[in-house]
Scaffold this active site. Structure first.
Site, short mmCIF file in Angstrom:
data_model
loop_
_atom_site.label_atom_id
_atom_site.label_comp_id
_atom_site.label_asym_id
_atom_site.label_seq_id
_atom_site.Cartn_x
_atom_site.Cartn_y
_atom_site.Cartn_z
N ASN A 153 108.19 63.18 133.22
CA ASN A 153 107.97 62.96 131.79
C ASN A 153 108.67 61.71 131.29
OD1 ASN A 153 106.63 65.35 131.74
ND2 ASN A 153 108.34 66.53 130.90
N THR A 211 82.12 38.39 95.13
CA THR A 211 82.57 39.77 95.02
C THR A 211 81.31 40.61 95.05
OG1 THR A 211 82.50 39.80 92.61
CG2 THR A 211 84.59 39.17 93.60
N HIS A 212 81.41 41.84 95.49
CA HIS A 212 80.22 42.71 95.59
C HIS A 212 79.10 42.02 96.38
CE1 HIS A 212 81.75 45.29 92.21
NE2 HIS A 212 82.25 44.14 91.79
N SER A 247 67.80 36.96 122.97
CA SER A 247 67.05 38.21 123.04
C SER A 247 66.17 38.17 124.28
CB SER A 247 66.18 38.34 121.79
OG SER A 247 65.05 39.15 122.03
N LYS A 301 65.92 33.51 119.31
CA LYS A 301 67.14 34.17 118.85
C LYS A 301 68.45 33.54 119.30
CE LYS A 301 66.79 38.08 116.63
NZ LYS A 301 67.55 38.22 115.40
N ASN A 329 72.01 35.15 118.51
CA ASN A 329 72.63 36.25 117.79
C ASN A 329 74.14 36.21 117.84
OD1 ASN A 329 70.16 37.52 117.09
ND2 ASN A 329 69.97 38.26 119.20
N GLU A 386 79.45 40.93 116.09
CA GLU A 386 79.01 42.32 115.91
C GLU A 386 79.87 43.27 116.76
OE1 GLU A 386 74.92 40.93 116.89
OE2 GLU A 386 74.32 42.37 115.35
N TYR A 444 107.66 68.52 125.97
CA TYR A 444 106.49 67.93 126.62
C TYR A 444 105.34 68.93 126.72
CZ TYR A 444 103.32 65.90 129.95
OH TYR A 444 102.18 65.43 130.52
N GLN A 452 98.99 63.50 128.15
CA GLN A 452 98.36 62.65 129.15
C GLN A 452 97.18 61.87 128.55
OE1 GLN A 452 97.74 64.34 133.11
NE2 GLN A 452 95.61 63.73 133.01
N LYS A 470 97.45 58.21 126.93
CA LYS A 470 97.74 57.01 127.71
C LYS A 470 96.57 56.03 127.66
CE LYS A 470 99.92 57.80 131.84
NZ LYS A 470 99.90 58.11 133.30
#
Lengths: 448, 448, 448, 448
Positions: B110, B155-156, B278, B284, B286, B291, B318, B323, B326
């Site tokens: 541990n 904004t928005h 693409s 394309k 992209n 993304e 423990y 486990q 990790k």
């Protein structure tokens, strides 16, 4: 009520209800800080010549009056007021005519919301930190009192090695002290004045952002005006994460207490005045408070994930999505404070069953002690381990095994470092007190 | 391979596969730190007399040999090895016989896992911080270069007020500098040595926890032995939260870039070597990288959610549940580093279309400027606002409106505070360098 | 108020406040269903001889009276009432003396909460399904009207291939029809009667669970009494997941609308009565409703994760943690309904800018059409693709490219399958109507 | 390797590594379905005249060869292949020259990914359903065998009322049968053929989508081509939610087993071959498998959260973000299957300690029985409850209290409805078998 942005057409009723949501209710909590921030803003407008000194005085007078009404529970935001900012500006215009229409010069509701939330959060965090430290003291006293009480230490929910009630309780205490550090960081990040960022891009006027920041007791101006707006939601999530860590610690305490107070374990008793009954089973004394701590931890985590989910992939500049981050922040702060207090109550009244704890220390938990004795006699550890494993039924408990104070290395049951922990609690408590007094003094100055 | 805990019966195959999971693969990353921590532990055992000096020397020799094999990609953990700790102990026993069986005296897997992860995390965080600061420098250069380039502030998602490319980019820069603070706090929380906590309850031997902590370059011993184990998962979540904040910032950048580089906006161009095509559409280009930044932000948040969900309501001591914490930690650190580097690459090659940006500043975004002009002429703001709103079609752009440098208050487009930001980057970079060198020096000493 | 479980000691005030939380407020929504379920329970107790027929008649009379008071907003649960169940039993005991004390025979608050929530959820889901189908009809009309309107289909936020407004809108429609299936499954899972499960283990009386289930209009008895309690939280999460899918679809709509109604895109216009203004910028018409849809999607997901986080690793049988699952369920159902209605409103008033859409179909989006023409002329696709890619600047738009109706394969712009979709909407609408009428009839019978 | 979309410039190396991620590794699992879908696509291209019959035959021959290589572990996707689709097309072009370049006519990688995942998911879900039903049978046998074994039913983790081991186990069984319904819905939603949706907008060719759907054994064509792409991530989340419900049920089982197999409870014993030991404590037999079930439940929920977080607010049409939804789906299906199998193993070997269970039924759990006896004697329930509460120390256990079979109402310990449950398991098992055989037959036909 007139919306601040009305200009000849009305918002559809259904859309209005949807967009306002319960914002007008939440804003009821922000009245004080909105008014105080408005005083600081007006003070600054006077300094740069937008307001005359007597105009400022009259605005301040009306604003202080709102505070008085609010204190007397006579200042209520209704759904048609949209929010606290509209309510306040409309109040000023009603009272002061054209002068009221000047208060919003060089600011936007966006930075008002942010500054209100920052001030409110600062005030609440200081209260939460106080409660946290008070709970730390309760845990410290409890650890001290039970320093010498042996208990079976468990791993995998199963008996593992000898431990003590003091070790168990002060493990939580140390965890909360680390949470203090996280909350302190959250406090610092929150302690930046956004005022003057306006709609996200500042204003074409020579406003004095340092002045409003100083008047309101912030540690510093949040520099970039766009960042001030981009940081909405971000700051909330930082605060909520720190609160979540506290809740996660309390959920461990709750889990332990629920288990340790079952009839089968019997390590501790929760006094009956802290337990709830059943409507059908006459015998029940349920640890309902602890179960709710466990559940509210999930609720708090859901607040955190609500906010982070909301701000993920949001474009720069203010977006209305951010309105939804207000409720989790306000509720989260309330939740953590009541949760800390309930746990404080429980620990301060917890009954420790020393006899049961002692009897629960059956031979198997000393298997490692026995193996290490063999090591001292010269056997390699792995061989010692296997020998003990092969002879578990012959394990006997010796007096030295149960002498919890004989375990002396740093952080062991016999060396918890309680004086050091006390020092940490004390110095943190001192810092919170000083910070709180300074903040309150600044706000009072503004209102005078 | 012999399990460390074997004692006369075998684990069911299916259960073994299930419980080991991909731990043996993840552990491949931890070999170096496991070996180093073992050297420090053996050094301490020698000091307190459990090992003789020559025994220590031989153990260290074999451990350094593992490091060499590992460096040559010849030290592989297989599923039947269970984990790195078993693999290493078995290697030592194979090589050194009874002496190998002594290495595990006074420790548990541990605390080995914890110490390995702490050391590994420390090393990786320093690298991540370096990448982060390098990206901050790229953003700083980009902000400097585009300080005077006007762009419509939004904004928005809609045109709002005049902004600048410098303002936009340095907003992100400031956000990352706040993230640095969060990461620094996470770094500090992680910088505590758990070694000696054993199975969660310490050991009945006078081990010297301060010594191992110092040898390994930790800032301090994590005091309470139970807390050392309780803090597993907790520390991971604190690190992951800080990383999440970086990702959230990058997701804002990605969102802006995806929008701003559409044909319809055309503010920026992503160079074609950073775009994917693409399989069906010949035209394309992209913004796939951006993304994926957006998506990986959700992935990172899910790592955080996984860890906090795992530790919620876990009892003290423990538990094997840990486990599962990790993998998200290790993956999260890799993810944030590659994400930062990709964004650095994108910003350093981003093409700014000044002409488009200028043309995009249409009259409406100066409506507030016009209203504030009327304020300067003496009109109350709310009246000025309504007058402009009623005459939007008559809005004209004046030269002063577009003079982005004339906006001079703190944090406005004309006053970004770039020198102050440079200082912050520099001092942080210096700190990271110093910390990194000190840590590396300590580890090298151990291996010598 | 007397707690049902009071037996000589009082709950600590702070603990009471903490454990009750806002349950008493939420329960205000459940009064009707609690009373109705109590009538059914009493009817069953009469049938098995626990109550005499005239006792049942008097209990029913008092319960119907509560319904009347509730309808007149005169039945309020206060914090000291703890919850609706206590309030109702106390009311009955106040009114009917010893007879009131009989109502709780053979039941527990646990199964009351469950049955109340199941009935309430059933009623609300039917309303939500109605709103959903009404929105589907709006989308269908919109798709029909805009079937022939070309628009640039986008991938990666960038122009990709020719599409149509009808294709875009009916994609959402089909997604919502799949959501209907999910909601229908959630409805079915919820449509099981838990009554009789008591505290989780049934009762040592020959109660008739089938009778109460039939009286209340459930599809079936939820068989295993422990499962009835274990399924609390589970059922809530199943409902919330189905609602989340609706919100996720609406968030896609919102995201598209925010983008497509920017000045730069201009595909659609949101009418001004559905937009909010700014307090500082006179020109603003912000798509606040759509932004809130986007944000509320995160809120809904956080409700789902709150509930799943709460029930994870909860032991069998009732646990107080489950109290926290009530609020997200009730709020989630309100949220989805108002969100659907707002989107319905928006689509029904959305202005489609055909000219802009047509002009936005620039040559590049026909690159694939051109490549496939070359395929028809005999060129292998990959070669055709590369040829077009090398000659993008020579691409020309032909009439046939823009003839959206010429794309005839299943599901293409020229073959949306609108009649089939109409049939699905109609048959689903019919089912909802029938189910609703049957349920209402059953409840009315009970109250007569 | 040549990218499908290469056209004269190369992707930056760092960006390539970032965008490919571990997709090439995940795709290794999809080779079979990618090839099969390609055969169906080619078959359709031949039918509509894009390919000549002999061209189809040659393409099919090469595709079947890939399957053979794959079966022999000789078909490996490398990072530079980008993904399975590129690897396959390049293989075909290498082998067949120009003919290989024709395979991609009228399709996009987007719909290939979707169709591959749908087919793979269908196959895996059928396997998972089989495992689930097998586990249901194990639980049924266990319930049957332990139908008459009394155990203390618990609420709030505390003794509540008498229950039975059969009641406890069949509660889980019924929960899993409800999960089957959710998984069946997910299966149905997944069972739609996206092929022909291309990049999201279909193709300008008269492709026969019904044919490919039928050839591949789908229940129906997913109609709207844009929805086919919009539903990516959505379908994944629907599957993951159903899997999460299974995990949540298993986490309840795990939690119960961990508690009930502690020394203090002793209700059950986990056989030692299913337990793990400790590296330091010789006596340990830890329920590691059950703890990992508990943890993996959080992991599964995080997969769900990752996917829903990714698709929230994603615009219409394919976006690269969706790549990140592949890993959680694939891992989630593996995880649930191994988790079910481990729980099946544990239940089938679980040792029930009847003596301990009987002794654990102490008087207090019969308090409600006593109160209901008083009710039968004519006392109102609430008075009976209070009388028993006041005399808890006088409670005595009678033979009838412990006669678990005397509890006869629906779903009580004496009336579990096991025959009905067996029927449900059997009919579901039959359905799965039939569906599986039909699907396999269809795929084999294609390969012949």
């Amino acid at each position: 009520m007139t919306k601040l942005w009305e200009k000849g057409y009305s918002l559809n009723d259904e859309m209005e209800k949807f967009t306002v949501g319960d914002d007008f209710l939440l804003d009821q909590k922000l009245v004080k800080m909105d008014v105080i921030a408005s005083i600081a803003h007006a003070r600054m407008l006077a300094k740069i010549g937008i307001l005359k000194e007597d105009e400022f005085a009259r605005l301040k007078g009306a604003l202080v009056e709102i505070l008085r009404l609010y204190g007397e529970d006579k200042f209520h935001i209704e759904v048609e007021d949209e929010d606290v900012h509209t309510k306040v500006e409309n109040y000023l215009t009603d009272r002061l005519g054209d002068l009221g229409k000047k208060i919003h010069t060089a600011r936007s509701r966006n930075d008002q919301v942010i500054v209100d939330l920052r001030l409110y959060t600062k005030e609440r965090l200081l209260e939460i930190l106080k409660s946290l430290l008070r709970f730390c003291e309760t845990l410290w006293e409890f650890s001290k009192e039970n320093e010498g009480v042996i208990m079976p230490g468990r791993t995998h929910t199963q008996p593992a090695m000898p431990s003590s009630v003091g070790l168990w309780a002060s493990a939580l205490l140390e965890s909360l002290l680390d949470d203090f550090i996280l909350m302190r960081t959250a406090y610092d990040i929150n302690n930046q004045c956004p005022l003057g960022s306006a709609a996200s891009y500042g204003v074409p006027l020579d406003i004095d952002r340092q002045l409003t920041s100083d008047l309101l007791g912030f540690e510093k101006v949040q520099n970039n005006v766009l960042y001030a707006n981009n940081s909405r939601g971000k700051t909330e999530s930082i605060v909520l994460f720190a609160l979540s860590q506290v809740m996660l610690d309390l959920s461990k305490l709750a889990t332990d207490l629920i288990l340790f107070s079952t009839r089968e374990f019997g390590y501790f008793n929760l006094p009956e005045e802290l337990c709830c009954g059943s409507s059908i089973m006459p015998q029940k004394k349920n640890p309902a408070g602890m179960e709710l701590i466990r559940a509210k931890t999930s609720t708090m985590l859901s607040y955190l994930f609500q906010v982070t989910g909301t701000i993920k992939a949001l474009p720069s500049g203010y977006n209305r999505d951010l309105q939804e981050t207000k409720s989790p922040l306000l509720k989260g702060m309330d939740m953590v404070e009541s949760s800390i207090k309930v746990c404080d109550l429980v620990i301060s009244r917890l009954k420790v069953n020393k006899g049961v704890l002692d009897r629960s220390c059956t031979p198997e938990i000393f298997a490692t002690d026995r193996a290490l004795e063999l090591v001292k006699e010269g056997k390699p550890f792995r061989d010692a381990y296997r020998e003990v494993a092969a002879n578990l039924d012959k394990l006997e408990i010796t007096a030295s095994y149960k002498d919890i104070f004989s375990r002396k290395h740093i952080g062991a049951a016999g060396n918890l470092g309680l004086p050091m922990l006390k020092d940490q609690i004390d110095s943190k408590t001192e810092w919170v007190g000083k910070e709180k007094r300074a903040f309150e003094a600044r706000l009072e100055e503004l209102m005078m």
